[in-house]
Design a protein around this motif. Structure first.
Motif, mmCIF file in Angstrom:
data_model
loop_
_atom_site.group_PDB
_atom_site.id
_atom_site.type_symbol
_atom_site.label_atom_id
_atom_site.label_comp_id
_atom_site.label_asym_id
_atom_site.label_seq_id
_atom_site.Cartn_x
_atom_site.Cartn_y
_atom_site.Cartn_z
ATOM 1 N N THR A 218 0.846 -1.189 0.000
ATOM 2 C CA THR A 218 0.000 0.000 0.000
ATOM 3 C C THR A 218 0.880 1.237 0.000
ATOM 4 N N LYS A 219 0.488 2.224 -0.804
ATOM 5 C CA LYS A 219 1.278 3.448 -0.868
ATOM 6 C C LYS A 219 1.180 4.264 0.420
ATOM 7 N N TYR A 220 0.271 3.869 1.313
ATOM 8 C CA TYR A 220 0.120 4.565 2.589
ATOM 9 C C TYR A 220 0.865 3.863 3.721
ATOM 10 N N ASP A 221 1.750 2.939 3.379
ATOM 11 C CA ASP A 221 2.520 2.217 4.400
ATOM 12 C C ASP A 221 3.418 3.188 5.151
ATOM 13 N N GLU A 222 3.311 3.200 6.470
ATOM 14 C CA GLU A 222 4.112 4.078 7.300
ATOM 15 C C GLU A 222 5.166 3.312 8.090
ATOM 16 N N VAL A 223 5.206 1.993 7.931
ATOM 17 C CA VAL A 223 6.145 1.161 8.682
ATOM 18 C C VAL A 223 7.270 0.653 7.782
ATOM 19 N N VAL A 224 6.935 0.015 6.686
ATOM 20 C CA VAL A 224 7.948 -0.439 5.731
ATOM 21 C C VAL A 224 8.046 0.618 4.635
ATOM 22 N N THR A 225 9.037 1.478 4.789
ATOM 23 C CA THR A 225 9.191 2.622 3.895
ATOM 24 C C THR A 225 10.582 2.652 3.275
ATOM 25 N N PRO A 226 10.695 3.183 2.043
ATOM 26 C CA PRO A 226 9.598 3.529 1.142
ATOM 27 C C PRO A 226 8.842 2.269 0.712
ATOM 28 N N TYR A 227 7.570 2.404 0.389
ATOM 29 C CA TYR A 227 6.766 1.207 0.166
ATOM 30 C C TYR A 227 7.247 0.380 -1.014
ATOM 31 N N ARG A 228 7.875 1.009 -1.987
ATOM 32 C CA ARG A 228 8.363 0.238 -3.142
ATOM 33 C C ARG A 228 9.564 -0.626 -2.801
ATOM 34 N N SER A 229 10.163 -0.412 -1.619
ATOM 35 C CA SER A 229 11.251 -1.291 -1.195
ATOM 36 C C SER A 229 10.742 -2.695 -0.889
ATOM 37 N N GLN A 230 9.429 -2.852 -0.793
ATOM 38 C CA GLN A 230 8.839 -4.156 -0.542
ATOM 39 C C GLN A 230 8.879 -5.051 -1.784
ATOM 40 N N PHE A 231 8.965 -4.442 -2.953
ATOM 41 C CA PHE A 231 8.857 -5.189 -4.195
ATOM 42 C C PHE A 231 10.062 -6.108 -4.405
ATOM 43 N N LEU A 232 9.795 -7.214 -5.069
ATOM 44 C CA LEU A 232 10.842 -8.168 -5.425
ATOM 45 C C LEU A 232 11.139 -8.083 -6.911
ATOM 46 N N ASP A 233 12.332 -8.503 -7.267
ATOM 47 C CA ASP A 233 12.748 -8.541 -8.665
ATOM 48 C C ASP A 233 13.155 -9.959 -9.014
ATOM 49 N N GLY A 234 12.648 -10.469 -10.104
ATOM 50 C CA GLY A 234 13.002 -11.811 -10.514
ATOM 51 C C GLY A 234 11.870 -12.478 -11.270
ATOM 52 N N PRO A 235 12.124 -13.672 -11.786
ATOM 53 C CA PRO A 235 11.068 -14.408 -12.476
ATOM 54 C C PRO A 235 9.982 -14.847 -11.500
ATOM 55 N N ASN A 236 8.790 -15.044 -12.035
ATOM 56 C CA ASN A 236 7.653 -15.514 -11.226
ATOM 57 C C ASN A 236 7.334 -14.566 -10.078
ATOM 58 N N VAL A 237 7.483 -13.260 -10.338
ATOM 59 C CA VAL A 237 7.171 -12.243 -9.336
ATOM 60 C C VAL A 237 6.049 -11.351 -9.856
ATOM 61 N N ARG A 238 5.101 -11.073 -8.978
ATOM 62 C CA ARG A 238 4.059 -10.091 -9.284
ATOM 63 C C ARG A 238 4.005 -9.098 -8.140
ATOM 64 N N ASN A 239 4.296 -7.835 -8.431
ATOM 65 C CA ASN A 239 4.240 -6.759 -7.459
ATOM 66 C C ASN A 239 2.968 -5.951 -7.673
ATOM 67 N N VAL A 240 2.197 -5.784 -6.611
ATOM 68 C CA VAL A 240 0.888 -5.150 -6.706
ATOM 69 C C VAL A 240 0.810 -3.986 -5.723
ATOM 70 N N VAL A 241 0.286 -2.854 -6.183
ATOM 71 C CA VAL A 241 -0.028 -1.735 -5.296
ATOM 72 C C VAL A 241 -1.530 -1.755 -5.048
ATOM 73 N N LEU A 242 -1.919 -1.796 -3.796
ATOM 74 C CA LEU A 242 -3.328 -1.939 -3.442
ATOM 75 C C LEU A 242 -4.184 -0.876 -4.107
ATOM 76 N N GLN A 243 -3.691 0.357 -4.157
ATOM 77 C CA GLN A 243 -4.491 1.445 -4.711
ATOM 78 C C GLN A 243 -4.653 1.357 -6.229
ATOM 79 N N ASP A 244 -3.836 0.542 -6.888
ATOM 80 C CA ASP A 244 -4.055 0.293 -8.314
ATOM 81 C C ASP A 244 -5.262 -0.620 -8.521
ATOM 82 N N LEU A 245 -5.627 -1.360 -7.490
ATOM 83 C CA LEU A 245 -6.804 -2.231 -7.544
ATOM 84 C C LEU A 245 -8.058 -1.496 -7.083
ATOM 85 N N CYS A 246 -7.878 -0.638 -6.082
ATOM 86 C CA CYS A 246 -9.003 0.131 -5.527
ATOM 87 C C CYS A 246 -8.442 1.418 -4.942
#
Length: 286
Positions: A218-246
């Motif tokens: 979530t782009k409103y994450d206040e604990v794991v920041t910056p929130y894009r640091s959560q994303f993984l890189d590699g095959p068989n990876v899907r990175n999703v931002v909650l606000q892109d869904l809703c």
């Protein structure tokens, strides 16, 4: 100006207070609450859902409080659902996920072996919140977990560490605080951006072959920041931002794992991609 020792104590307290936001305060009542059908070792996976789901709580969480919404949600959809406690410190009840992360991964290994033996399944799927999305990656990479895990879904995982909105960048200016965190609550220090633990875990790539990865942030994450640091890189990876869904879902770090039905719907999609349905704001009713 405050003396150094007093400043250090104040900063340490602030770090610990911020970290406790990873999950809501555990209570004895919640800990003793019935599991609403999960952690049932007589459960046998169905043909539709052949793999049991193991849930890994976040820092300061436990196997009940973190999953009061998601576990019944998945159980209702026909999954065999299990949740473990890990990272306990001596004399600290209810608040777990504080010990060294490599030792927590060993606990996860034993727990998954127990679940697989009870259910007769060959593999499991893992869902983790915050540290619970990071810690299993150690199990997958260093403890042979890739052979026993089909998918890992992380809700706000601390995959590349956190700055707590820049707060951890102040640690070098407060001698002794880093050592205090490492000794008292090892997992907090290990989840700090730039830690030796994260350097080891992420060296050579974020993922291992044979496992599907989903990260829901979530782009409103206040604990794991910056929130894009959560994303993984590699095959068989899907990175999703909650606000892109809703876009209307304003969930921050805690709510992402505990309350967001939009996020939970996307977890269900990740566990059964062959039957995935689009996740939208209307998914709160599904």
């Amino acid at each position: 100006m405050l003396p150094w020792k007093r400043v250090a104590r104040s900063l340490a307290a602030l770090l610990l207070t911020a970290a406790v936001l990873v999950t809501p305060a555990a209570t004895a009542q919640a800990k003793a609450a019935p599991s609403s059908g999960w952690n049932n070792y007589s459960c046998k996976p169905s043909a539709a859902h052949p793999r049991p789901v193991v849930l890994a709580h976040g820092t300061f969480g436990n196997s009940v409080d973190n999953w009061l919404a998601l576990a019944p949600y998945l159980k209702k959809r026909g999954y065999c659902v299990f949740s473990l406690d890990y990272g306990q410190l001596p004399g600290v009840p209810l608040f777990h996920g504080l010990g060294p992360i490599d030792k927590s991964a060993e606990q996860l290994r034993s727990y998954i072996d127990k679940v697989l033996a009870a259910t007769g399944a060959a593999e499991t799927d893992l869902v983790g919140h915050s540290q619970g999305g990071l810690m299993p990656r150690y199990y997958l990479k260093f403890l042979g977990g890739a052979a026993k895990v089909n998918a890992l879904v992380g809700l706000g995982p601390s995959n590349h560490g956190t700055t707590l909105n820049g707060l951890t960048n102040l640690l070098p200016y407060f001698p002794g605080v880093g050592d205090l965190l490492s000794k008292s609550t090892p997992s907090l220090a290990e989840q700090t951006a730039g830690s030796a633990f994260l350097a080891k875990l992420n060296a050579g790539g974020d993922t291992v072959p044979g496992v599907d990865y989903t990260v829901i942030a979530t782009k409103y994450d206040e604990v794991v920041t910056p929130y894009r640091s959560q994303f993984l890189d590699g095959p068989n990876v899907r990175n999703v931002v909650l606000q892109d869904l809703c876009a209307a879902d304003l969930s921050e770090h805690v709510a992402l794992g505990l309350f967001s039905r939009v996020a939970h719907h996307e977890v269900a999609n990740a566990l059964d991609p062959a039957h995935a349905k689009p996740t939208t704001c209307a998914s709160v009713w599904n």
